[in-house]
Enzyme design. Structure first.
Site, PDB file in Angstrom:
ATOM      1  N   SER A 217      43.365  41.338  45.544  1.00  9.65           N
ATOM      2  CA  SER A 217      42.056  41.934  45.253  1.00  9.65           C
ATOM      3  C   SER A 217      40.946  40.933  45.531  1.00  9.65           C
ATOM      4  O   SER A 217      39.840  41.308  45.918  1.00  9.65           O
ATOM      5  CB  SER A 217      41.984  42.391  43.794  1.00  9.65           C
ATOM      6  OG  SER A 217      41.981  41.294  42.897  1.00  9.65           O
ATOM      7  N   SER A 218      41.235  39.639  45.367  1.00  5.83           N
ATOM      8  CA  SER A 218      40.181  38.629  45.541  1.00  5.83           C
ATOM      9  C   SER A 218      39.758  38.520  47.006  1.00  5.83           C
ATOM     10  O   SER A 218      38.565  38.458  47.303  1.00  5.83           O
ATOM     11  CB  SER A 218      40.619  37.273  44.983  1.00  5.83           C
ATOM     12  OG  SER A 218      41.749  36.776  45.652  1.00  5.83           O
TER      13      SER A 218
ATOM     14  N   ASP B 280      45.446  35.812  53.130  1.00  5.81           N
ATOM     15  CA  ASP B 280      44.895  37.010  52.494  1.00  5.81           C
ATOM     16  C   ASP B 280      43.585  37.447  53.141  1.00  5.81           C
ATOM     17  O   ASP B 280      43.379  38.618  53.453  1.00  5.81           O
ATOM     18  CB  ASP B 280      44.666  36.774  50.999  1.00  5.81           C
ATOM     19  CG  ASP B 280      45.961  36.482  50.261  1.00  5.81           C
ATOM     20  OD1 ASP B 280      47.040  36.553  50.882  1.00  5.81           O
ATOM     21  OD2 ASP B 280      45.891  36.168  49.056  1.00  5.81           O
TER      22      ASP B 280
HETATM   23  P1  ADP Z   1      44.699  38.903  43.246  1.00  3.48           P
HETATM   24  O1  ADP Z   1      46.163  38.654  43.447  1.00  3.48           O
HETATM   25  O2  ADP Z   1      44.447  40.321  42.884  1.00  3.48           O
HETATM   26  O3  ADP Z   1      43.878  38.420  44.392  1.00  3.48           O
HETATM   27  P2  ADP Z   1      43.256  36.812  41.897  1.00  3.48           P
HETATM   28  O4  ADP Z   1      43.452  36.175  40.572  1.00  3.48           O
HETATM   29  O5  ADP Z   1      43.324  35.964  43.101  1.00  3.48           O
HETATM   30  O6  ADP Z   1      44.287  38.038  41.966  1.00  3.48           O
HETATM   31  O7  ADP Z   1      41.836  37.531  41.935  1.00  3.48           O
HETATM   32  C1  ADP Z   1      41.453  38.406  40.909  1.00  3.48           C
HETATM   33  C2  ADP Z   1      40.027  38.133  40.503  1.00  3.48           C
HETATM   34  O8  ADP Z   1      39.124  38.601  41.528  1.00  3.48           O
HETATM   35  C3  ADP Z   1      39.620  38.875  39.262  1.00  3.48           C
HETATM   36  O9  ADP Z   1      39.960  38.151  38.090  1.00  3.48           O
HETATM   37  C4  ADP Z   1      38.107  39.003  39.449  1.00  3.48           C
HETATM   38  O10 ADP Z   1      37.457  37.800  39.080  1.00  3.48           O
HETATM   39  C5  ADP Z   1      37.970  39.173  40.950  1.00  3.48           C
HETATM   40  N1  ADP Z   1      37.941  40.611  41.315  1.00  3.48           N
HETATM   41  C6  ADP Z   1      38.730  41.218  42.229  1.00  3.48           C
HETATM   42  N2  ADP Z   1      38.425  42.527  42.345  1.00  3.48           N
HETATM   43  C7  ADP Z   1      37.404  42.769  41.484  1.00  3.48           C
HETATM   44  C8  ADP Z   1      36.658  43.938  41.121  1.00  3.48           C
HETATM   45  N3  ADP Z   1      36.906  45.107  41.673  1.00  3.48           N
HETATM   46  N4  ADP Z   1      35.673  43.802  40.185  1.00  3.48           N
HETATM   47  C9  ADP Z   1      35.429  42.614  39.619  1.00  3.48           C
HETATM   48  N5  ADP Z   1      36.113  41.480  39.913  1.00  3.48           N
HETATM   49  C10 ADP Z   1      37.091  41.538  40.826  1.00  3.48           C
HETATM   50 MG    MG Z   2      43.788  36.395  45.079  1.00  2.86          MG
END
Ligand code: ADP
Ligand code: MG
Length: 386
Positions: free
Chosen positions: A126-127, A171
């Protein structure tokens, strides 16, 4: 209303201006874990889950950002001469904007509303989807043509230098450059890619374990340190010049095993054998040998579990459950680790039974309700009709 229409309507309601919309996908990595920051090989595919934004330019240098997922809003000023990380979600956006500016892009302020279907912290990135869609939106609003390879590099830089997560390029690269119907084999040193078509006899099935263990970021960075230590200890003993574990073969590592502390040796063994597995996996897929590809996925999981130690009990359970189902070629953890998701390669006709049987067995074993879904590789970042 479609998701995007709802997003743009919510944007108009909040900011009172007309937005443009953009999307950037999450990803699943088929094989090649933690090899990206070792200049090695990976094989991810962009998936249907994506981060979407509605955004409109402002006349000043302020960026106002709202997440519809968390309900949080934040604001920063591009003119701030000394931006500091706030250690919250805004850092991904602030960091990306900062890296764009440092690279010389003349971006301006914007109002942005984010809505992402990529589950947060589930190993589906998601990041990166967030960084890539923000970067793409800021450039597009400023009328700047986007170089998606450059955008991926700047997103990674934001995460490395502003967020403080020392991730590799995978990513952001796949979120920016995904290809419909294909995984990409990426050489993370040269950034050359090879499109790997996904055989129509098989589907990629992701299972989100719904668990995420704390301190994953710290453990991730520790793995990087182990790899760097391996290179530093091996380099003086090797005849060839090595810059990264990418330059070390399994044979070279075995020959100089005595130079490394036992744990460092195992960390390095995961990386050097994983690189070989990715190359072999691309060959297997090219020849339509799904059985061979699956066996490499299985071997990759064992290597992550035992040598790199980035799995956890719930993920191991999901992999064990997957492997005994009919029609499964292979299964492994995907993503950074310590929870998150698994990826399995499953015969197309077996997917429906696989999905329900995996959910049931995982719930019986752990009490967690896994989300299990088949995905098809998607295109990378781009504009969306609002
Ligand atoms: P992932 O494996 O999903 O990338 P990470 O820990 O690297 O996990 O990233 C997740 C972080 O990215 C969340 O804690 C938040 O800070 C940010 N983030 C990602 N998507 C969103 C969203 N839709 N709204 C707010 N923050 C988000
Ligand atoms: Mg991430």
């Amino acid at each position: 209303m479609s998701g995007t229409e709802e997003l743009s309507a919510a944007f108009r309601g909040r900011f009172g201006t007309e937005p443009a919309c953009y999307r950037a996908p999450g990803r699943v990595n088929l094989i090649g874990e933690h090899t990206d920051y070792n200049d090695g090989f990976v094989m991810p595919a962009a998936i249907e889950y994506e981060a979407r934004v509605a955004a409109a330019p402002r006349r000043d240098t302020r960026v106002r950002l709202v997440s519809r997922n968390t309900g949080d809003s934040t604001e920063f000023d591009l003119a701030d001469p000394d931006p500091r990380p706030r250690k919250d979600w805004s850092d991904y956006a602030r960091g990306t904007a900062l890296m764009l500016e440092r690279a010389g892009y003349a971006i301006s302020g914007a109002d942005i509303m984010l809505d992402s279907s990529v589950p947060i912290g589930s190993g589906l990135s998601s990041s990166a989807a967030f960084e890539v869609v923000i970067g793409y939106a800021l450039l597009s609003l400023a009328g700047i043509a986007v170089d998606t390879v450059e955008l991926a590099k700047l997103g990674q830089k934001a995460e490395n230098e502003f967020v403080g997560m020392r991730c590799g390029i995978m990513d952001q690269f796949i979120s920016a450059n995904g290809a419909v119907g294909h995984a990409l084999m990426i050489d993370c040193r040269s950034l050359e890619t090879r499109k790997v078509p996904i055989d129509s006899r098989a589907r990629i099935v992701v299972a989100n374990s719904m668990v995420h263990h704390a301190h994953a970021g710290g453990e991730y960075n520790k793995r990087r340190v182990s790899c760097e230590q391996g290179v530093a200890l091996l380099a003086p003993a090797l005849e060839t010049d090595i810059k990264a574990l990418r330059d070390v073969t399994p044979e070279m590592l075995e020959a100089h095993k005595a130079l490394l502390p036992e744990e460092t040796y195992r960390r390095c063994r995961h990386i050097v054998t994983e690189n070989v597995r990715v190359l072999n996996a691309a060959e297997a897929l090219a020849k339509g040998n799904l059985g061979a590809f699956g066996a490499l996925m299985d071997a990759s999981h064992l290597s992550m579990r035992d040598d790199y130690e980035i799995s956890c009990a719930e993920i191991d359970r999901l992999v064990e459950i997957a492997r005994v189902q009919p029609g499964v070629f292979g299964s492994r953890m995907t993503g950074g680790g310590f929870g998150g998701s698994t990826v399995s390669l499953v015969a197309a006709e077996a997917v429906e039974d696989f999905t329900s049987a995996t959910r049931d067995a995982y719930f019986a074993a752990t009490g967690h309700r896994a989300e299990v879904f088949a995905c098809s590789p998607q295109a990378g970042v781009g504009p969306l009709a609002c």
